[in-house]
Design an enzyme around this catalytic site. Structure first.
Site: not given
Ligand code: NAP
Ligand code: MG
Length: 497
Positions: A286, A387, A252, A234-235, A154, A230-232, A177
């Site tokens: 975000c 979200e 973040e 994956v984080g 994004n 990125g997304s929660n 990446k």
């Protein structure tokens, strides 16, 4: 292929070389459904090569004086400036955001280059008195080594600059990446680093999926820091693995950002703030506003004015400068938004406008969704808690300032919040009581400037910040240095007179 891009197929950038990869996939323009370029789907070997190259380069790079390292960033900043228009158009093609916003995003990268270049002559540590005579004490920042950067689609260039520029000026080497959906900015930025004279291996770009390339970076023992946006979901997994390895990690992630509109607010200004924060980048930020917490005394007025203002929103290909709202990144994004529309209706929120996809005439082939307004939502509804990442905003009526704060804070995330009020006491109470990492007064939830810390509390992150001088923290270790010039052994805490 578009003429702005000199290639039909991107290549990895490893040890200063452009390395082709056989296995590729198409990058699709979300505004048209047409292919823009082919992007490599690298394997774990490419990560190993990139890490080896970074490790070798970092040893030398760390010895280059920081003001000299910064010279590269000044050149990078100038190249970004020269290419701003071309980069903005390419950014719109890969990501879909309207050209005006794409230009803003590239500008953020330019600002970050010059700001972080300035850090080359600061990178402040501290000197402090020793408790002993004839002894000197100081602390300094030192690089960590090889850092891994994983970025989302994004903000394909801004977020990469928030992470790579501080890492590089501090003397680290980078393996980056980018998101597979938006690799063009990474390719262009790598070319700019090359032309800017960054020594080979100091930045390496490896294209490929998160589950292959991203995962091998996270598991690689020689990458000592992971900086992820990125997304929660994956984080969280990345943080768990980094925890096992005692690897530094900065996260973040998502937000559920709210604008509070008080009974004394300038309603026209609030409407402009909501429009820009909720529907800019089609809500795929975000920091996007997805809740409006409105005092019941002005709810009717705000609804009316918002509905009228939303009629102005033109939806289409962001390369057409008359468009205000671009497409959604892909069909998976559209499906997620549609699901939330149904969830909102079932939960009893009232759909005032929008709530549907666009597929007609000019929108054919693209992934367009209409700006959507729900009202009479309650704080506990899923559309007010989770979200959505689309152009959907829910009005939640409240009866007081205290209730507004409670609703704002009653979500799992803590990225940004905003209040519209003319009351100076409320302004200061709000900046104290709103529990997010960023608070805006009489402005929407978006619009961060690069020299302030960017990031959120609670489920949005893990306490680190991107941008601002704070961005240096995850990419440096603190070293304490004691120099004893007394000529004798002096024991701390013991030989103190
Ligand atoms: P995502 O799926 O988490 O992807 C982000 C990046 O992580 C991509 O480069 C992705 O690669 C990679 N990735 C995916 N799986 C991975 C794995 N198992 N191991 C390592 N890397 C992996 O997020 P997204 O859906 O693209 O982005 C949207 C999300 O980002 C939203 O939740 C949004 O709120 C958040 N966001 C937060 C901020 C912030 O600063 N707080 C800023 C922007 C966005 P591929 O996609 O190439 O597979
Ligand atoms: Mg993804």
């Amino acid at each position: 292929m578009d003429t702005l891009l000199e290639t039909e197929k991107l290549a990895n950038f490893i040890n200063g070389e452009w390395v082709e990869v056989e296995n590729t996939t198409a990058v699709i323009n979300p505004a048209t459904g047409k292919e823009v370029v082919q992007v490599p789907l690298s394997d774990a070997n490419a990560v190993d090569q990139a890490v080896a190259s970074a490790q070798a380069a970092q040893k030398q790079w760390a010895l280059v004086p920081a003001p000299q390292r910064a010279e590269v960033l000044y050149r990078v900043g100038n190249l970004l400036k020269e290419r701003k228009e071309k980069l903005s158009q390419l950014l719109t093609m890969e990501n879909g955001k309207v050209l005006e916003e794409a230009r803003g995003e590239v500008q953020e990268g330019i600002d970050m280059a010059f700001y972080m270049a300035g850090e080359g002559r600061r990178l402040f540590g501290q000197t402090t008195p020793s408790e002993l005579k004839d002894k000197f004490a100081m602390s300094q920042r030192v690089p960590v080594g090889v850092v891994g950067i994983i970025t989302p689609w994004n903000f394909p260039i801004a977020i990469a600059t928030w992470k790579s520029f501080p890492a590089i000026v501090a003397g680290n080497a980078v393996v980056w990446k980018p998101a597979t959906e938006t690799p063009i900015m990474a390719y262009e930025l790598a070319k700019i680093f090359e032309e800017g004279g960054l020594p080979k291996g100091v930045i390496n770009v490896v294209f490929g999926s998160g589950s292959t390339v991203g995962d091998s970076m996270v598991h690689h023992p020689d990458i000592r820091v992971i900086s992820f946006t990125g997304s929660n979901e994956v984080g969280r997994n990345i943080a768990a693995e980094c925890g096992r390895q005692l690897k530094k990690v900065s996260l973040e992630m998502g937000g559920k950002n709210a604008i509070i509109v008080m009974d004394d607010a300038d309603i026209d200004l609030a409407v402009e703030g909501i429009l820009w924060s909720a529907f800019g980048t089609s809500g795929q930020r975000c920091t996007a506003c997805s809740r409006v917490i409105v005092h019941e005394a002005v709810k009717g007025k705000l609804e009316q004015k918002l509905l009228t203002a939303m009629e102005r929103l033109t939806i289409g290909d962001g390369l057409d400068e008359s468009m205000k709202v671009g497409p959604i990144i892909n069909q998976a994004g559209i499906r997620k938004i549609k699901d939330y529309i149904e969830i909102g209706k079932e939960e009893g929120a009232k759909l005032l406008v929008g709530g549907h996809e666009f597929r007609d005439g000019a929108h054919q082939g693209g992934n367009y969704f209409s700006p959507t307004l729900f009202t009479d939502a309650t704080a506990d509804m899923r559309i007010a808690q989770e979200e959505i990442f689309g152009p959907v905003v829910s009005l939640i009526p409240v009866q007081s300032f205290e209730e507004a704060v409670e609703v704002n804070n009653g979500v799992e995330f803590g990225l940004s919040s905003s209040i519209f009020t003319q009351n100076v006491n409320r302004v200061f109470q709000a900046q104290r009581d709103l529990d997010t990492g960023i608070v805006y007064v009489n402005a929407g939830t978006t619009g961060a400037e690069i020299h302030l810390p960017f990031g959120g509390t609670k489920g949005t992150g893990n306490g680190h910040r991107d941008s601002g001088v704070q961005a240096l923290d995850v990419f440096t270790e603190w070293k304490a240095v004691y120099v004893d010039y007394s000529g004798k052994l002096q024991r701390a805490q013991i030989d103190v007179e």
